[in-house]
Design a protein around this motif. Structure first.
Motif, short mmCIF file in Angstrom:
data_model
loop_
_atom_site.label_atom_id
_atom_site.label_comp_id
_atom_site.label_asym_id
_atom_site.label_seq_id
_atom_site.Cartn_x
_atom_site.Cartn_y
_atom_site.Cartn_z
N ALA A 298 -136.61 15.93 -61.68
CA ALA A 298 -137.72 15.01 -61.40
C ALA A 298 -139.09 15.61 -61.72
O ALA A 298 -140.12 15.00 -61.44
N SER A 299 -139.10 16.80 -62.33
CA SER A 299 -140.37 17.49 -62.58
C SER A 299 -141.18 16.90 -63.72
O SER A 299 -142.40 17.04 -63.77
N ILE A 300 -140.49 16.25 -64.67
CA ILE A 300 -141.15 15.91 -65.93
C ILE A 300 -141.38 14.42 -66.14
O ILE A 300 -142.51 13.98 -66.39
N MET A 301 -140.32 13.62 -66.01
CA MET A 301 -140.43 12.20 -66.36
C MET A 301 -141.52 11.46 -65.57
O MET A 301 -142.35 10.76 -66.17
N PRO A 302 -141.57 11.58 -64.23
CA PRO A 302 -142.64 10.87 -63.51
C PRO A 302 -144.04 11.29 -63.96
O PRO A 302 -144.94 10.47 -64.06
N LEU A 305 -144.73 9.66 -67.47
CA LEU A 305 -144.99 8.22 -67.34
C LEU A 305 -146.36 7.96 -66.71
O LEU A 305 -147.09 7.07 -67.15
N SER A 306 -146.71 8.74 -65.70
CA SER A 306 -148.00 8.57 -65.03
C SER A 306 -149.15 8.84 -65.99
O SER A 306 -150.15 8.12 -66.01
N ALA A 307 -149.01 9.90 -66.81
CA ALA A 307 -150.07 10.26 -67.76
C ALA A 307 -150.22 9.18 -68.84
O ALA A 307 -151.34 8.82 -69.21
N ARG A 584 -153.72 18.32 -68.12
CA ARG A 584 -153.38 18.04 -66.71
C ARG A 584 -151.89 17.79 -66.57
O ARG A 584 -151.24 18.29 -65.64
N MET A 585 -151.33 16.99 -67.50
CA MET A 585 -149.90 16.68 -67.43
C MET A 585 -149.06 17.95 -67.56
O MET A 585 -148.15 18.19 -66.76
N ASN A 586 -149.37 18.77 -68.56
CA ASN A 586 -148.58 19.99 -68.77
C ASN A 586 -148.73 20.96 -67.60
O ASN A 586 -147.78 21.66 -67.23
N LYS A 587 -149.94 21.00 -67.01
CA LYS A 587 -150.16 21.88 -65.86
C LYS A 587 -149.32 21.42 -64.67
O LYS A 587 -148.68 22.24 -63.99
N ILE A 588 -149.32 20.11 -64.42
CA ILE A 588 -148.54 19.58 -63.29
C ILE A 588 -147.05 19.76 -63.52
O ILE A 588 -146.29 20.08 -62.59
#
Length: 641
Positions: A298-302, A305-307, A584-588
């Motif tokens: 669950a670390s990547i897909m949400p 999609l959010s980004a 931001r996406m890659n950091k999260i």
């Protein structure tokens, strides 16, 4: 009301209720599961053993049905075990050794995390759903002078529709009557309304703010820019990033490894460490729970999609997670000049008149003559006149267009010639503002001379000017360490002037489309990840070759089909904004991956040293899954600079 009518009305209400509750079905199931767990615990406390087990079984079935169904279907479809199956095995195993409460709690928290993940997906799709709701279902068709309400789906190209103030535009088209301010936020993400009038283009889903306008439909409903944006973002959200694909490939192997270690844990601790069979089985069940990579999966897909949804909300359309990932790795960006760094249309930059000639009168006469030409330079002069003087243009008494040279006309008995230096007299033009003319020409300007009755009276300088925001955008990219290059088909002189004004690091002039591709290929040899920014039409080969192709959309559906990223408004600073979103996406994602792996390792170690009980293992494992999903949801929040 008859009994049949009452029955029908009740049936409609029931269907409506079901439709409303359907998106929240997983959350409702999780809540019911929690209630039955509480009931089972109470029964067990007051020694109602059989009733307690029934309550726990109901908690298992209701809470675990959705995930169990998903896990079994994916296992059969992919011929690969998954984390859902691990959770089912762990819950059933816990029940087998008598830990009904722990098994039910595992199912409950797993159901909650599943419901939260579904909520994240629904939240990321919300922007698209809200977009779809923006397009009107009906349009006011004007036919033979009569207004008629019809379905938008029935509109044909060429139909004329009336759009009143406060209404949304039903279809893409051209304004043929009236003027208004149009709110294009749904298309470009820009909050400020745009003034539009005769022959300006409008798009479905935008809002007519002030005036009554008549629009001629230019596209069918399914071909509107609005529909293409929806399709593009839906497609982007279904496309998986390289990181997501790796995690999914890794998941199958990891699950098999976990099951193998769990099987070994049934026996090895019993024979080597002296654990009893119950302890070995209990620890194996805990391992089955805590070693499951739910949080990792669950670390990547949400986050992705959010980004993507965040970008779409602000007019930055990304065609997939792979392109969004690449944006943060950019080392160089190549820009087309015309329409990208510049406005794409010539503007009057200087008007020099001979002593004794009134400047405003000269501009008025010149514009009145050029108003009858479709040449871009002529139209730029007319636009300049309308902006700077408030006098109505007049019609020349006679006018002759000399292709490739200029135009000659007669107004009120005076003979006028407007055009190139050779057209009005080379010697006279060279003598007119000699030093200043050379300086202006060296800045990339095109010079237009005006002659009255065989006497040269004025010189106008025109060029495609750099956008106001270009320098800020380029400087912002350079601060990030990104090398900037301009590729243009213009002359060396013009390219040098525009490059200096726009602050790019390097430029290449006189580039044909194939030469742009060659220069981009050289950039890719020098830099690892390179982007190309263009208008999406003549730059298509270079956009395709770049690691990330970025099209300046300005509401054109052509751009949607040629690039990996589309800026729906020609706003260069949004490139840096898209890069920040990618960072931001890659950091999260990194935070999520590191956190989930750390939690799994700590829980496994705690279990091996027998300091972790099953309830805490369940809470630690499922809690980490919920936390990474919540962390990903932060990407839906806007952080514009």
């Amino acid at each position: 009301m008859s009994s049949e009518a009452k029955s029908l009305a009740k049936g409609i209400q029931d269907v409506s209720f079901i439709e409303k509750i359907k998106p929240h079905a997983e959350l409702v199931a999780a809540a019911l599961s929690g209630i039955f767990i509480a009931v089972g615990w109470l029964f067990n406390k007051y020694d109602y053993g059989a009733d307690s087990i029934i309550a726990y079984l109901l908690a298992f079935v209701i809470g675990g049905f959705a995930k169990a169904k998903e896990g079994i279907e994916e296992t059969f479809e992919n011929k690969e075990l998954n984390v859902e199956m691990l959770m089912i095995f762990a819950a059933v195993g816990s029940a087998i050794i008598g830990y009904w409460t722990e098994g039910a709690v595992l199912i409950f928290i797993f159901a909650v995390s599943g419901a939260l993940e579904t909520y994240t997906m629904n939240k990321s799709h919300k922007e698209i759903s809200s977009l779809m709701e923006l397009q009107p279902e009906e349009a006011l068709l004007i036919q033979d002078g009569i207004e008629k309400r019809i379905s938008v789906a029935m509109l044909q190209v060429g139909d004329e529709i009336l759009v009143k103030p406060g209404e949304r535009v039903p279809s893409d088209g051209i304004i043929i009557k009236g003027q208004s301010n149009i709110d294009e936020a749904a298309i470009t993400g820009e909050s400020m309304p745009v003034a539009k009038g005769d022959q300006d283009e409008v798009f479905a889903g935008t809002v007519n703010m002030t005036g009554l306008i008549t629009v001629q439909v230019s596209k069918t409903n399914e071909d509107t820019l609005f529909q293409k944006i929806i399709q593009l973002v839906q497609s982007a959200q279904s496309e998986k990033s390289p990181s997501q694909l790796f995690i999914e490939r890794f998941e199958g192997t990891y699950v098999k490894a976990v099951l193998a270690v769990v099987l070994l844990m049934f026996f090895i601790p019993h024979f080597l460490l002296g654990w009893n069979w119950h302890e070995s089985f209990y620890r194996a069940m805990i391992l089955l729970v805590v070693a499951s990579p739910c949080a990792l999966v669950a670390s990547i897909m949400p986050a992705t999609l959010s980004a993507i949804s965040n970008g779409a909300k602000h007019g930055i359309l990304v065609k997939g997670g792979v392109h969004l990932e690449n944006l943060s790795h950019l080392e160089a960006i190549a820009f087309d000049k015309t329409g990208t760094l510049t406005k794409g249309k010539p503007e009057v930059t200087e008007v020099i008149v001979r002593d004794g000639v009134e400047k405003e009168h000269l501009i008025w006469i010149t514009a009145s003559i050029e108003n009858h030409s479709n040449h871009p330079l002529a139209q730029a002069i007319v636009k300049h006149a309308k902006r700077t003087i408030k006098q109505e243009l007049i019609h020349p008494d006679s006018l002759e267009d000399v292709p490739g040279w200029g135009v000659r006309a007669e107004i009120r008995g005076e003979q006028w010639k407007i055009g190139k230096a050779d057209f009005v007299g080379k010697e006279a033009s060279e003598a007119f503002a000699d030093v200043l003319a050379k300086e202006i020409a060296s800045q990339g300007n095109t010079l237009v001379y005006v002659q009255r009755n065989e006497s040269l009276v004025a010189m106008l300088a025109l060029r495609d000017v750099v956008r106001d925001e270009t320098k800020v955008a380029i400087d912002d990219l350079k601060k990030k360490g990104i090398y900037t290059v301009m590729l243009t088909g213009d002359s060396e002189k013009t390219a040098r002037a525009i490059a200096a004004e726009s602050h790019v690091d390097q430029y290449f002039a006189e580039c044909l489309p194939e030469e742009k591709v060659e220069q981009l290929r050289k950039l890719k040899e020098k830099f690892k990840t390179v982007a190309m920014v263009g208008d999406g039409i003549n730059d298509a080969p270079a956009l395709a070759l770049a690691n990330v192709g970025i099209a300046m959309g300005e509401g054109t559906d052509v751009a949607l089909e040629t690039a990996d990223v589309v800026l729906m408004k020609n706003d260069l600073p949004r490139i840096a904004e898209a890069i920040r979103l990618s960072e931001r996406m890659n950091k999260i994602i990194k935070q999520n991956v590191v956190f989930s792996i750390t939690v799994i390792m700590l829980l496994i170690a705690s279990n091996f040293f027998r300091i972790l009980d099953l309830p805490y293992g369940v809470i630690g494992h499922e809690g980490s899954t919920i936390l990474v999903i919540l962390n990903s949801l932060r990407l839906l929040k806007t952080r514009r600079q």
